[in-house]
Motif scaffolding. Structure first.
Motif, mmCIF file in Angstrom:
data_model
loop_
_atom_site.group_PDB
_atom_site.id
_atom_site.type_symbol
_atom_site.label_atom_id
_atom_site.label_comp_id
_atom_site.label_asym_id
_atom_site.label_seq_id
_atom_site.Cartn_x
_atom_site.Cartn_y
_atom_site.Cartn_z
ATOM 1 N N ALA A 41 42.623 -108.365 67.006
ATOM 2 C CA ALA A 41 42.367 -109.593 67.765
ATOM 3 C C ALA A 41 43.504 -109.952 68.722
ATOM 4 N N ALA A 42 44.669 -109.396 68.551
ATOM 5 C CA ALA A 42 45.828 -109.770 69.375
ATOM 6 C C ALA A 42 45.570 -109.692 70.876
ATOM 7 N N PRO A 43 44.822 -108.706 71.387
ATOM 8 C CA PRO A 43 44.576 -108.697 72.835
ATOM 9 C C PRO A 43 43.798 -109.918 73.341
ATOM 10 N N LEU A 44 43.144 -110.633 72.431
ATOM 11 C CA LEU A 44 42.407 -111.832 72.815
ATOM 12 C C LEU A 44 43.309 -113.062 72.895
ATOM 13 N N GLY A 45 44.577 -112.918 72.543
ATOM 14 C CA GLY A 45 45.466 -114.073 72.460
ATOM 15 C C GLY A 45 45.267 -114.750 71.114
ATOM 16 N N ALA A 46 45.695 -115.972 71.003
ATOM 17 C CA ALA A 46 45.567 -116.709 69.736
ATOM 18 C C ALA A 46 44.144 -117.227 69.586
ATOM 19 N N ALA A 47 43.207 -116.299 69.572
ATOM 20 C CA ALA A 47 41.786 -116.647 69.517
ATOM 21 C C ALA A 47 41.428 -117.214 68.151
ATOM 22 N N GLY A 48 40.479 -118.122 68.167
ATOM 23 C CA GLY A 48 39.985 -118.712 66.938
ATOM 24 C C GLY A 48 38.858 -117.887 66.330
ATOM 25 N N THR A 49 38.351 -118.400 65.234
ATOM 26 C CA THR A 49 37.327 -117.703 64.472
ATOM 27 C C THR A 49 36.090 -117.385 65.296
ATOM 28 N N ALA A 50 35.582 -118.311 66.055
ATOM 29 C CA ALA A 50 34.336 -118.096 66.802
ATOM 30 C C ALA A 50 34.484 -116.969 67.818
ATOM 31 N N ARG A 51 35.568 -116.961 68.559
ATOM 32 C CA ARG A 51 35.755 -115.916 69.573
ATOM 33 C C ARG A 51 35.916 -114.543 68.918
ATOM 34 N N VAL A 52 36.721 -114.479 67.868
ATOM 35 C CA VAL A 52 36.934 -113.194 67.205
ATOM 36 C C VAL A 52 35.639 -112.719 66.538
ATOM 37 N N ALA A 53 34.906 -113.610 65.905
ATOM 38 C CA ALA A 53 33.637 -113.224 65.274
ATOM 39 C C ALA A 53 32.657 -112.687 66.306
ATOM 40 N N SER A 54 32.637 -113.269 67.492
ATOM 41 C CA SER A 54 31.714 -112.775 68.519
ATOM 42 C C SER A 54 32.176 -111.421 69.060
ATOM 43 N N ALA A 55 33.482 -111.190 69.098
ATOM 44 C CA ALA A 55 33.992 -109.900 69.567
ATOM 45 C C ALA A 55 33.866 -108.824 68.494
ATOM 46 N N PHE A 56 33.989 -109.211 67.232
ATOM 47 C CA PHE A 56 33.907 -108.275 66.102
ATOM 48 C C PHE A 56 32.523 -108.430 65.463
ATOM 49 N N TYR A 57 31.501 -108.150 66.203
ATOM 50 C CA TYR A 57 30.131 -108.467 65.792
ATOM 51 C C TYR A 57 29.704 -107.820 64.487
ATOM 52 N N SER A 58 30.387 -106.786 64.028
ATOM 53 C CA SER A 58 29.979 -106.126 62.788
ATOM 54 C C SER A 58 30.569 -106.797 61.548
ATOM 55 N N PHE A 59 31.412 -107.808 61.739
ATOM 56 C CA PHE A 59 32.005 -108.521 60.614
ATOM 57 C C PHE A 59 31.329 -109.869 60.428
ATOM 58 N N SER A 60 31.209 -110.265 59.201
ATOM 59 C CA SER A 60 30.674 -111.585 58.882
ATOM 60 C C SER A 60 31.609 -112.654 59.436
ATOM 61 N N GLY A 65 36.700 -115.773 59.462
ATOM 62 C CA GLY A 65 37.299 -117.079 59.214
ATOM 63 C C GLY A 65 38.348 -117.062 58.122
ATOM 64 N N ARG A 66 38.230 -116.124 57.207
ATOM 65 C CA ARG A 66 39.210 -116.025 56.126
ATOM 66 C C ARG A 66 40.577 -115.564 56.646
ATOM 67 N N TYR A 67 40.582 -114.755 57.714
ATOM 68 C CA TYR A 67 41.831 -114.165 58.211
ATOM 69 C C TYR A 67 42.276 -114.672 59.575
ATOM 70 N N VAL A 68 41.395 -115.273 60.322
ATOM 71 C CA VAL A 68 41.708 -115.797 61.653
ATOM 72 C C VAL A 68 41.341 -117.270 61.626
ATOM 73 N N PRO A 69 42.171 -118.182 62.040
ATOM 74 C CA PRO A 69 43.403 -118.081 62.800
ATOM 75 C C PRO A 69 44.679 -117.985 61.966
ATOM 76 N N ALA A 70 44.560 -117.797 60.640
ATOM 77 C CA ALA A 70 45.766 -117.680 59.808
ATOM 78 C C ALA A 70 46.661 -116.534 60.283
#
Length: 105
Positions: A41-60, A65-70
């Motif tokens: 997720a680092a190339p996305l910047g300090a992206a939140g759960t929604a942005r990372v979930a949409s980029a990582f579509y194969s993950f629940s 949410g368990r690992y991002v934004p922590a």
């Protein structure tokens, strides 16, 4: 093409050098997911759960949410990117060798 390149790509997530760089940033040893989500997720910047979930579509989204934004509480995205580059460099040198002379001894 996937069969040719995936072994090189997978090295980054499983190589000892990657775990060492992640640990140096502060990601715990023994669980791969915190560092995995930070690496990817680092190339996305300090992206939140929604942005990372949409980029990582194969993950629940719950898993994301368990690992991002922590992840960004441990290290900033720029620091993660630098560590990821160091890990890739170290890993590829260990596997392919340090220069044109062949694999490292």
């Amino acid at each position: 093409m996937w069969h040719l390149l995936e072994p090189l790509h997978a090295l980054h997530y499983y190589a000892p050098e990657a775990f060492e760089e992640a640990a140096a940033l502060g990601y715990g040893v023994g669980e791969r997911w915190p560092a995995y989500f930070a690496w990817r997720a680092a190339p996305l910047g300090a992206a939140g759960t929604a942005r990372v979930a949409s980029a990582f579509y194969s993950f629940s989204p719950a898993m994301v949410g368990r690992y991002v934004p922590a992840a960004w509480e441990v290290a900033a995205p720029g620091d993660v990117l630098a560590a990821r580059l160091r890990a890739a460099d170290r890993t590829l040198r260990a596997v392919l060798g340090d220069g044109a002379g062949g694999p490292a001894a």
